[in-house]
Write a protein that holds these residues in place. Structure first.
Motif, PDB file in Angstrom:
ATOM      1  N   THR A  20       8.823  13.295  -2.506  1.00  0.00           N
ATOM      2  CA  THR A  20       8.188  12.145  -3.188  1.00  0.00           C
ATOM      3  C   THR A  20       7.226  11.433  -2.257  1.00  0.00           C
ATOM      4  N   LEU A  21       7.644  11.265  -1.004  1.00  0.00           N
ATOM      5  CA  LEU A  21       6.763  10.616  -0.033  1.00  0.00           C
ATOM      6  C   LEU A  21       5.502  11.438   0.198  1.00  0.00           C
ATOM      7  N   LEU A  22       5.651  12.750   0.240  1.00  0.00           N
ATOM      8  CA  LEU A  22       4.474  13.606   0.393  1.00  0.00           C
ATOM      9  C   LEU A  22       3.555  13.499  -0.828  1.00  0.00           C
ATOM     10  N   ASP A  23       4.157  13.404  -2.022  1.00  0.00           N
ATOM     11  CA  ASP A  23       3.363  13.240  -3.243  1.00  0.00           C
ATOM     12  C   ASP A  23       2.569  11.942  -3.199  1.00  0.00           C
ATOM     13  N   THR A  24       3.229  10.854  -2.777  1.00  0.00           N
ATOM     14  CA  THR A  24       2.550   9.553  -2.712  1.00  0.00           C
ATOM     15  C   THR A  24       1.408   9.594  -1.708  1.00  0.00           C
ATOM     16  N   THR A  25       1.683  10.186  -0.534  1.00  0.00           N
ATOM     17  CA  THR A  25       0.641  10.282   0.491  1.00  0.00           C
ATOM     18  C   THR A  25      -0.526  11.131   0.001  1.00  0.00           C
ATOM     19  N   TYR A  37      -9.247   1.935  -6.553  1.00  0.00           N
ATOM     20  CA  TYR A  37      -7.903   2.470  -6.297  1.00  0.00           C
ATOM     21  C   TYR A  37      -7.182   1.618  -5.254  1.00  0.00           C
ATOM     22  N   VAL A  38      -5.935   1.303  -5.535  1.00  0.00           N
ATOM     23  CA  VAL A  38      -5.074   0.565  -4.610  1.00  0.00           C
ATOM     24  C   VAL A  38      -4.019   1.529  -4.093  1.00  0.00           C
ATOM     25  N   ARG A  39      -3.895   1.631  -2.784  1.00  0.00           N
ATOM     26  CA  ARG A  39      -2.955   2.602  -2.212  1.00  0.00           C
ATOM     27  C   ARG A  39      -1.527   2.279  -2.633  1.00  0.00           C
ATOM     28  N   GLU A  40      -0.740   3.351  -2.751  1.00  0.00           N
ATOM     29  CA  GLU A  40       0.628   3.213  -3.229  1.00  0.00           C
ATOM     30  C   GLU A  40       1.618   3.484  -2.095  1.00  0.00           C
ATOM     31  N   ARG A  41       2.797   2.962  -2.297  1.00  0.00           N
ATOM     32  CA  ARG A  41       3.855   3.123  -1.287  1.00  0.00           C
ATOM     33  C   ARG A  41       5.175   3.359  -2.015  1.00  0.00           C
ATOM     34  N   THR A  42       5.940   4.350  -1.502  1.00  0.00           N
ATOM     35  CA  THR A  42       7.247   4.639  -2.086  1.00  0.00           C
ATOM     36  C   THR A  42       8.336   4.212  -1.098  1.00  0.00           C
ATOM     37  N   THR A  43       9.272   3.455  -1.600  1.00  0.00           N
ATOM     38  CA  THR A  43      10.379   2.972  -0.757  1.00  0.00           C
ATOM     39  C   THR A  43      11.710   3.471  -1.320  1.00  0.00           C
ATOM     40  N   PHE A  44      12.678   3.685  -0.420  1.00  0.00           N
ATOM     41  CA  PHE A  44      13.987   4.200  -0.803  1.00  0.00           C
ATOM     42  C   PHE A  44      15.086   3.282  -0.278  1.00  0.00           C
ATOM     43  N   VAL A  45      16.228   3.391  -0.897  1.00  0.00           N
ATOM     44  CA  VAL A  45      17.415   2.694  -0.407  1.00  0.00           C
ATOM     45  C   VAL A  45      18.521   3.737  -0.195  1.00  0.00           C
ATOM     46  N   THR A  46      19.405   3.444   0.741  1.00  0.00           N
ATOM     47  CA  THR A  46      20.509   4.365   1.030  1.00  0.00           C
ATOM     48  C   THR A  46      21.540   4.283  -0.081  1.00  0.00           C
ATOM     49  N   GLN A  47      21.995   5.471  -0.509  1.00  0.00           N
ATOM     50  CA  GLN A  47      23.034   5.455  -1.530  1.00  0.00           C
ATOM     51  C   GLN A  47      24.356   4.985  -0.912  1.00  0.00           C
ATOM     52  N   LEU A  48      25.143   4.369  -1.729  1.00  0.00           N
ATOM     53  CA  LEU A  48      26.393   3.783  -1.243  1.00  0.00           C
ATOM     54  C   LEU A  48      27.329   4.830  -0.628  1.00  0.00           C
ATOM     55  N   THR A  57       8.092   3.572  -6.487  1.00  0.00           N
ATOM     56  CA  THR A  57       6.696   3.664  -6.077  1.00  0.00           C
ATOM     57  C   THR A  57       5.933   2.455  -6.629  1.00  0.00           C
ATOM     58  N   GLU A  58       5.215   1.762  -5.750  1.00  0.00           N
ATOM     59  CA  GLU A  58       4.468   0.579  -6.170  1.00  0.00           C
ATOM     60  C   GLU A  58       3.169   0.476  -5.379  1.00  0.00           C
ATOM     61  N   ARG A  59       2.264  -0.300  -5.922  1.00  0.00           N
ATOM     62  CA  ARG A  59       0.988  -0.497  -5.241  1.00  0.00           C
ATOM     63  C   ARG A  59       1.142  -1.512  -4.112  1.00  0.00           C
ATOM     64  N   VAL A  60       0.362  -1.325  -3.051  1.00  0.00           N
ATOM     65  CA  VAL A  60       0.370  -2.253  -1.918  1.00  0.00           C
ATOM     66  C   VAL A  60      -0.799  -3.207  -2.110  1.00  0.00           C
ATOM     67  N   ILE A  61      -0.497  -4.432  -2.432  1.00  0.00           N
ATOM     68  CA  ILE A  61      -1.578  -5.354  -2.773  1.00  0.00           C
ATOM     69  C   ILE A  61      -1.237  -6.769  -2.313  1.00  0.00           C
ATOM     70  N   ASN A  62      -2.266  -7.477  -1.815  1.00  0.00           N
ATOM     71  CA  ASN A  62      -2.132  -8.878  -1.428  1.00  0.00           C
ATOM     72  C   ASN A  62      -2.822  -9.713  -2.499  1.00  0.00           C
ATOM     73  N   THR A  63      -2.032 -10.436  -3.257  1.00  0.00           N
ATOM     74  CA  THR A  63      -2.576 -11.189  -4.384  1.00  0.00           C
ATOM     75  C   THR A  63      -3.598 -12.229  -3.931  1.00  0.00           C
ATOM     76  N   LEU A 681       1.531  11.924   6.626  1.00  0.00           N
ATOM     77  CA  LEU A 681       1.676  13.297   6.146  1.00  0.00           C
ATOM     78  C   LEU A 681       2.472  14.135   7.158  1.00  0.00           C
ATOM     79  N   VAL A 682       2.136  14.019   8.434  1.00  0.00           N
ATOM     80  CA  VAL A 682       2.872  14.748   9.481  1.00  0.00           C
ATOM     81  C   VAL A 682       4.327  14.305   9.519  1.00  0.00           C
ATOM     82  N   ARG A 683       4.535  13.020   9.433  1.00  0.00           N
ATOM     83  CA  ARG A 683       5.889  12.460   9.497  1.00  0.00           C
ATOM     84  C   ARG A 683       6.740  12.959   8.341  1.00  0.00           C
ATOM     85  N   TYR A 684       6.172  12.972   7.127  1.00  0.00           N
ATOM     86  CA  TYR A 684       6.956  13.379   5.958  1.00  0.00           C
ATOM     87  C   TYR A 684       7.156  14.883   5.922  1.00  0.00           C
TER      88      TYR A 684
END
Length: 710
Positions: A20-25, A37-48, A57-63, A681-684
């Protein structure tokens, strides 16, 4: 915490997250050149219980940066179009080839040449030639400005259509975003939001707007004008713009029309901002004032020339006539009038050159009195082109009420501002009917040279004063003045009548108003400080005693006991006067007569030429009034437009600098950085490979366990 998730499941969740991170990048990199176009960012949380949860996945924007960029886009849009349009008009007025000042100079120079040689027909013909050249030059500039108004209206129509299209698009995108967010809370509909933000940004270039987010957290963005009026509402409805002209269909007013209700709201055009506000501001501050002030100069000049030429005597020894044909302006009906077939007409009055303003005139019918003829009570108000009242120094609207004005065809009644109005429909008007007169708007294009014969130029004065050869004193003539040449030899007399009989003479006993004595035909001194005014039959009209000077002898006689009451009741009788210097002796006589055979006389020609330097044109600024010569007034127009063009250019450059700063701020947050995305991209890729290795390890362990069991 004890995890009960197996290694295989953890590895699979890692693979999915890295993918998913590679798709977003990759999506960011692919859209690096996509406008809006506003760049997007995908964030994850650890499962319990181990592994990675589902990503968001959401856009990175400063209102704040987005709103500031939008405001700066609005500023650039307004200043850019205002500067462009103002520069066009500035180039017209500043051009030497189009200079009205030069045309005026040539015209008055030709009058001076003719004045130097009053009997020279070629010089007189040159005056008419330069008059036609001047009228043509003024008409060309007026037509250019009229064309600019037509272009402006077309551009306003196009701009409003574009704005309405964007407003409708924003509302539709809101609906789509609402549905998608309701169905998928983990993935923001970035493409639709980018499209909506671009539409809002494009709308901000057209007008000044503000946005608010819906309180229901459904992704809806509401749009308002900065002045508060709603454009896109939360429930999905929206309002659209429209144009309407009342009573002047060429002067477009901005309205906001509801799509759900048959209602409209008039907006303050100059407060709209953006390109639309810039267009309206250009019309209000540059185009309309220039057009009307040019017309004011043309009408004031023509009326003043006509008035002065009528005070002279032409080559045929007749009283002077008009040089220019002044246009008659039809009143514009307001939509609420009792009948749109009603008419009213206006023109500059014969003596209205000094009182004519560049304002529009609104006439309201206050009362209608039937009769023969019917009469009207009206209120006349001076208006700016945008319909706001013209005010005096105290801020009070300038209006005047008139009662008992004759309402019949062919009768013009004088009102304020140097114009006179005809009400040809008699008792057909209704209380509350209104008409708008714009005497200076198109006057420059409608002005014509009426005179065709060079002989009709009245260079001579129509009367002369001759000292008797038997005079013993040293008093001598220093000046003569003619202020009125209106001819009326039959009672009841026109209030404006003069002593000239229109047949090469002045009114004698039995013809002059009152019927007892004739018009002043001589002044006979009885001492150095007293004199008698006599008519052509040597009848004493009045005796003046105790004169302190010899200026305007006939004007002094008006205040003496016994002056004819019939003459006092008139506006300006006899219409001529003269002044002496020196000391007269008893018996000294100065004879007044029509200037028969005075073909070499150039006294009125000097007055015609001197109009170039007289302060005739009325000018108002912040409620204060002053007067300027024709060329000074034109120079003020050129200077004012040039100043506005210069200020507009400076404002545009400042706005562009602010826009660049806010754009860089916004792009630093929401723009795609290829360097950053390449590193991601390299990191993901590495995390994907590591997760794949975990999956391989899990598979190997599983196979080992199976082998042991066997």
């Amino acid at each position: 915490m004890i995890r009960n998730t197996d290694l295989y499941t953890i590895a699979q969740s890692g693979l999915r997250a890295s993918n998913t991170l590679l798709d977003t990048t990759g999506h960011n990199i692919a859209n690096v050149n996509t406008e809006g176009y506003v760049r997007e960012r995908t964030t994850f949380v650890t499962q319990l219980y181990g592994g990675v949860g589902r990503g968001t996945t959401e856009r990175v924007i400063n209102t704040f940066a987005q709103n500031q960029l939008r405001r700066d886009i609005t500023e650039v849009g307004e200043h850019e179009i205002y500067s462009q349009r103002t520069s066009t008009v500035d180039n017209l007025f500043a051009s030497e080839a189009n200079s009205i000042s030069k045309a005026l100079s040539r015209f008055y120079a030709s009058i001076q040449t003719a004045t130097d040689e009053p009997t020279n027909m070629a010089a007189r013909q040159l005056v008419l030639g330069e008059a036609n050249s001047l009228v043509g030059q003024v008409g060309t500039m007026s037509e250019f400005l009229k064309t600019k108004e037509e272009e402006l209206n077309l551009e306003l129509e196009s701009t409003i259509n574009r704005a309405n299209s964007l407003i409708e698009s924003i509302a539709k995108l809101n609906d789509k975003i609402r549905v998608l967010e309701a169905n998928n809370s983990y993935e923001e509909p970035g493409a639709l939001k980018n499209e909506r933000d671009k539409a809002i940004r494009d709308l901000a270039e057209i007008m000044s707007i503000e946005t608010r987010q819906s309180g229901n957290d459904d992704g809806i963005t509401m749009v308002n004008l900065t002045s508060g009026e709603s454009l896109v509402l939360e429930d999905g409805t929206f309002n659209l713009f429209g144009l309407n002209g009342n009573p002047d269909i060429q002067y477009k007013n901005l309205e906001l029309r509801s799509t759900g209700k048959p209602t409209s709201l008039r907006l303050a055009e100059v407060d709209v901002g953006g390109k639309m506000g810039g267009l309206f501001r250009y019309r209000s501050e540059v185009l309309d004032p220039a057009r009307r002030e040019l017309g004011q100069i043309a009408l004031s000049m023509a009326a003043a020339m006509n008035e002065q030429n009528r005070l002279g005597m032409d080559y045929d020894q007749q009283l002077g006539s008009n040089i220019f044909q002044l246009p008659t302006v039809s009143g514009l009906n307001y939509a609420a009038n009792s009948s749109l077939a009603l008419t009213a007409n206006a023109r500059v009055s014969e003596d209205g050159a000094r009182d004519l303003t560049s304002a529009d005139y609104q006439v309201t019918i206050d009362a209608v009195t039937p009769g023969a003829p019917p009469t009207l009570d009206v209120t006349v108000a001076l208006l700016n082109p945008d319909g706001s009242p013209v005010t005096d120094t105290a801020g009070t609207p300038i209006t005047q009420t008139y009662t008992g004005l004759t309402a019949q065809a062919g009768t013009f009644e004088k009102v304020l501002g140097g114009i006179e109005i005809e009400f040809p429909d008699g008792a057909g008007y209704a209380v509350g009917d209104q008409f708008l007169f714009q005497p200076t708007k198109d006057a420059a294009a409608d002005l014509e040279v009426q005179m065709t014969r060079p002989e009709d130029i009245a260079l001579a004065s129509p009367f002369r004063v001759d000292a008797s050869i038997n005079n013993f004193g040293d008093a001598e003539l220093v000046s003569t003045t003619v202020t009125n040449t209106v001819v009326d030899n039959t009672a009841p007399f026109d209030p404006d009548t003069s002593a000239f009989d229109g047949a090469g003479g002045i009114q004698g006993p039995g013809v002059a108003p009152g019927g007892l004595v004739g018009a002043p035909a001589s002044v006979v001194f009885t001492s150095a400080t007293s004199y008698e005014v006599r008519d052509s039959a040597n009848n004493v009209i009045v005796t003046v005693a105790g004169a302190t000077d010899l200026n305007n002898l006939l004007q002094q006689a008006k205040g003496a006991p016994g002056y004819p009451a019939a003459w006092t009741a008139l506006n300006d009788y006899p219409g001529y006067d003269f002044s002496l210097q020196g000391v007269p002796k008893a018996g000294d006589t100065f004879n007044i007569s029509y200037n028969t055979d005075g073909l070499n006389d150039n006294r009125n020609g000097l007055e015609l030429a001197n109009l170039q330097n007289k302060d005739v044109v009325l000018s108002s600024n912040n409620g204060t009034t002053s007067r300027f010569s024709f060329q000074e007034k034109y120079a003020n127009i050129v200077s004012d437009i040039g100043e506005k063009a210069a200020v507009a250019d400076i404002s545009l450059k400042a706005a562009e600098a602010m826009k660049d700063q806010s754009k860089n701020w916004f792009e630093s947050v929401s723009g795609v950085s290829l360097d950053e995305e390449a590193a991601n991209l390299v990191r993901y890729q590495q995390t994907y490979a590591a997760s794949a290795r975990v999956l391989t390890t899990a598979q190997t362990l599983f196979d080992t366990i199976l082998g042991a069991v066997r």
